[in-house]
Design an enzyme around this catalytic site. Structure first.
Site, PDB file in Angstrom:
ATOM      1  N   CYS A   1       5.565   4.760   9.289  1.00 18.83           N
ATOM      2  CA  CYS A   1       6.139   4.017   8.155  1.00 18.83           C
ATOM      3  C   CYS A   1       7.622   4.307   7.932  1.00 18.83           C
ATOM      4  CB  CYS A   1       5.347   4.322   6.890  1.00 18.83           C
ATOM      5  SG  CYS A   1       3.685   3.634   6.968  1.00 18.83           S
TER       6      CYS A   1
ATOM      7  N   GLU B   1       0.852  -1.198   0.000  1.00 21.42           N
ATOM      8  CA  GLU B   1       0.000   0.000   0.000  1.00 21.42           C
ATOM      9  C   GLU B   1       0.887   1.247   0.000  1.00 21.42           C
ATOM     10  OE1 GLU B   1      -3.373   0.429  -0.358  1.00 21.42           O
ATOM     11  OE2 GLU B   1      -2.480   2.396  -0.605  1.00 21.42           O
TER      12      GLU B   1
HETATM   13  P1  NAD Z   1      -2.397   0.179  12.577  1.00 17.21           P
HETATM   14  O1  NAD Z   1      -1.559  -0.103  13.753  1.00 17.21           O
HETATM   15  O2  NAD Z   1      -3.105   1.481  12.462  1.00 17.21           O
HETATM   16  O3  NAD Z   1      -3.508  -0.963  12.418  1.00 17.21           O
HETATM   17  C1  NAD Z   1      -3.248  -2.308  12.547  1.00 17.21           C
HETATM   18  C2  NAD Z   1      -4.521  -2.986  13.043  1.00 17.21           C
HETATM   19  O4  NAD Z   1      -4.325  -4.398  12.949  1.00 17.21           O
HETATM   20  C3  NAD Z   1      -4.839  -2.689  14.505  1.00 17.21           C
HETATM   21  O5  NAD Z   1      -6.168  -2.203  14.611  1.00 17.21           O
HETATM   22  C4  NAD Z   1      -4.683  -4.037  15.206  1.00 17.21           C
HETATM   23  O6  NAD Z   1      -5.594  -4.240  16.282  1.00 17.21           O
HETATM   24  C5  NAD Z   1      -4.964  -4.996  14.072  1.00 17.21           C
HETATM   25  N1  NAD Z   1      -4.417  -6.342  14.245  1.00 17.21           N
HETATM   26  C6  NAD Z   1      -3.190  -6.692  14.724  1.00 17.21           C
HETATM   27  N2  NAD Z   1      -3.046  -8.021  14.693  1.00 17.21           N
HETATM   28  C7  NAD Z   1      -4.200  -8.528  14.203  1.00 17.21           C
HETATM   29  C8  NAD Z   1      -4.660  -9.826  13.925  1.00 17.21           C
HETATM   30  N3  NAD Z   1      -3.888 -10.894  14.156  1.00 17.21           N
HETATM   31  N4  NAD Z   1      -5.892  -9.985  13.418  1.00 17.21           N
HETATM   32  C9  NAD Z   1      -6.690  -8.919  13.177  1.00 17.21           C
HETATM   33  N5  NAD Z   1      -6.311  -7.647  13.425  1.00 17.21           N
HETATM   34  C10 NAD Z   1      -5.076  -7.450  13.922  1.00 17.21           C
HETATM   35  O7  NAD Z   1      -1.435  -0.039  11.312  1.00 17.21           O
HETATM   36  P2  NAD Z   1      -1.482   0.742   9.898  1.00 17.21           P
HETATM   37  O8  NAD Z   1      -0.893   2.089  10.055  1.00 17.21           O
HETATM   38  O9  NAD Z   1      -2.830   0.591   9.317  1.00 17.21           O
HETATM   39  O10 NAD Z   1      -0.429  -0.136   9.084  1.00 17.21           O
HETATM   40  C11 NAD Z   1      -0.728  -1.458   8.704  1.00 17.21           C
HETATM   41  C12 NAD Z   1       0.360  -1.917   7.749  1.00 17.21           C
HETATM   42  O11 NAD Z   1       0.325  -1.120   6.566  1.00 17.21           O
HETATM   43  C13 NAD Z   1       1.785  -1.786   8.303  1.00 17.21           C
HETATM   44  O12 NAD Z   1       2.561  -2.831   7.807  1.00 17.21           O
HETATM   45  C14 NAD Z   1       2.257  -0.473   7.699  1.00 17.21           C
HETATM   46  O13 NAD Z   1       3.651  -0.429   7.578  1.00 17.21           O
HETATM   47  C15 NAD Z   1       1.591  -0.505   6.346  1.00 17.21           C
HETATM   48  N6  NAD Z   1       1.350   0.817   5.749  1.00 17.21           N
HETATM   49  C16 NAD Z   1       0.906   1.829   6.539  1.00 17.21           C
HETATM   50  C17 NAD Z   1       0.649   3.068   5.946  1.00 17.21           C
HETATM   51  C18 NAD Z   1       0.175   4.217   6.806  1.00 17.21           C
HETATM   52  O14 NAD Z   1       0.214   5.344   6.305  1.00 17.21           O
HETATM   53  N7  NAD Z   1      -0.271   3.995   8.028  1.00 17.21           N
HETATM   54  C19 NAD Z   1       0.837   3.260   4.574  1.00 17.21           C
HETATM   55  C20 NAD Z   1       1.266   2.180   3.805  1.00 17.21           C
HETATM   56  C21 NAD Z   1       1.522   0.961   4.411  1.00 17.21           C
END
Ligand code: NAD
Length: 447
Positions: free
Chosen positions: A260, A151
């Protein structure tokens, strides 16, 4: 139309789920955090992201978007399971894959029919194979495929970025799997790059590392600008007008933060190091970034000497504007550095105060920029929210005890600030009198 399950309902998962639902799919978002699911079911937003509340409400109301903490319920009819769980830094800087592993196991236990599992989390090279192995071992009787679909959305413009991406990358070892994932994006007007799993995983890290490198690069140029009395904003513009360079992510400031860039650069450095490589550029990018936060304290020390007992206002807490995300926010690092020098901090942010309150202590929170500034010895701009650009600077000056502004995001014009009677320091704006003295003596010595 497809039946899609999104695992993890954070910044990426909720945006992904709401956007896929808006494209007409039936989406169920699964999260192990029951509070997140309860709030979303009640129609409450769990994160601040412009435009997301409308999208969630509209699609939930239309019956295309549902929330559950049960994998069985979430995967009952799924064609695709998108994994969007957190991948935080581990102790050695590597990406911690505990949530990804747990999600893969839970998917394997609950899947009932053929399923394509798509990794949206940012994961190191080899994770697609790891996920496939976990599913195969846990439940080899149900046919499945694995794809990587990193993403690239940016918090603050996530909905727009998801629906209008520059490109979509899909990695898979089975071309039929890649084609099925491509079908989900058929209505979006952008190039779609199909690769193998490892390549897709590396494209994400390489992209973030490159963007972070641009930021550290321009911050290094800013230091040279400060030493020679040159304005880095003009240098950025002059560079960015070259089409090979471009203007984006070329703004000097307190450096990158967020959930990130910091962890992804570290993880890429770790991936390189464990192969016996020497990722010196990545290391320099991280070091320059660390130094940027210290600049604020340095600038204040140049002006006040000791900061012990000084009252400092900090504007902005989120790691960038238009989000409430404070993970690795430069503002919080600056606050801790100021406190370590004995300063008292009063802070204001339009949306990120509740999130920041959990991560810093002994900070007074104000409900406006002017209230934060009232009676303070200096003001630091740490996040470039638009509302800070529009402040009544005369009123701000009246509010401050000393008219000192350290503009960590270069949002004000140095000439205007000087005219209004501020002692103003930006990042690389060529107005540091100490640096001016240095440049004069250096120039005279050279004659
Ligand atoms: P986040 O911490 O906001 O959300 C992660 C969610 O996953 C949490 O709500 C958590 O409770 C849930 N979770 C954890 N383990 C779980 C499981 N086993 N089953 C179900 N739910 C579970 O994280 P995010 O910022 O959304 O990032 C997610 C991924 O996307 C990361 O790898 C990040 O590097 C990547 N990413 C983030 C962004 C950004 O801007 N935030 C952009 C691109 C990629």
């Amino acid at each position: 139309m497809s039946d899609i399950t999104v695992i993890g309902t954070g910044y990426v998962g909720l945006v992904t789920g709401a956007c896929f639902a808006d494209l007409g799919n039936h989406v169920t978002c699964v999260d192990i955090n029951p509070t997140v699911i309860d709030r979303l079911r009640r129609g409450e937003m769990t994160i601040y992201e412009p435009g997301l509340d409308d999208l969630v409400e509209r699609n939930a109301h239309a019956g295309r978007l549902a929330f559950t903490s049960s994998y069985d319920e979430g995967l009952a009819r799924a064609d695709f399971a998108f994994v969007a769980v957190d991948t935080p830094p581990g102790t050695e800087g590597e990406a911690d894959l505990a949530s990804v592993r747990r999600a893969a196991e839970s998917i394997a236990h609950s899947m009932r029919g053929p399923l394509i599992v798509v990794n949206k989390s940012t994961v190191p090279i080899g994770t697609g194979d790891l996920v496939a192995g976990i599913i195969q071992r846990t439940n080899g009787s149900v046919p499945f495929g694995v794809a990587s679909n990193p993403e690239f959305l940016r918090e603050g413009s996530a909905v727009n970025d998801f629906l209008h991406p520059d490109r979509i990358v899909i990695g898979a070892s089975d071309p039929a799997v890649a084609e099925k994932v491509r079908g989900l994006y058929a209505t979006l007007d952008c190039p779609i790059l199909i690769t193998d799993l490892n390549t897709a995983e590396l494209i994400k890290y390489a992209s973030n590392a490159f963007l972070a490198t641009r930021i550290s690069f321009i911050n290094e140029i800013a230091a040279i600008c400060a030493a020679y009395g040159v304005d880095v904003k003009t240098v950025s513009r002059g560079m960015g007008l070259d089409k090979r360079i471009g203007v984006s992510t070329l703004e000097a400031g307190l450096g990158y933060g967020g959930s990130c860039f910091p962890k992804d650069i570290q993880a890429l450095e770790h991936m390189a190091a464990i192969q016996g490589l020497h990722p010196e550029l990545l290391r320099a990018v991280m070091e320059i970034n660390r130094d940027q936060r210290r600049l604020v304290v340095q600038r204040l020390r140049d002006i006040f000497g000791s900061l012990d007992g000084r009252h400092i206002a900090v504007l902005g807490l989120s790691f960038k504007p238009n989000t409430d995300d404070v993970r690795e926010a430069p503002a919080l690092a600056v606050i801790r550095l100021l406190q370590a020098e004995g300063a008292r901090v009063r802070a204001y942010d339009p949306v990120a105060v509740p999130a920041a309150q959990r991560l810093v202590s002994n900070v007074e929170f104000a409900d406006s920029a002017y209230a934060a500034a009232a009676g303070c010895d200096a003001l630091v701009v740490a996040t470039e929210w638009n509302e800070f650009r529009q402040l009544d600077l005369g009123r701000l000056r009246e509010s401050l005890r000393c008219p000192v502004v350290i503009d960590g995001r270069n949002i004000y014009d140095p000439t205007d600030m000087a005219r209004l009677g501020f002692i103003y320091r930006g990042i690389g704006r060529g107005y540091d009198p100490i640096d001016q003295a240095l440049i004069q003596s250096t120039t005279l010595a050279a004659l």
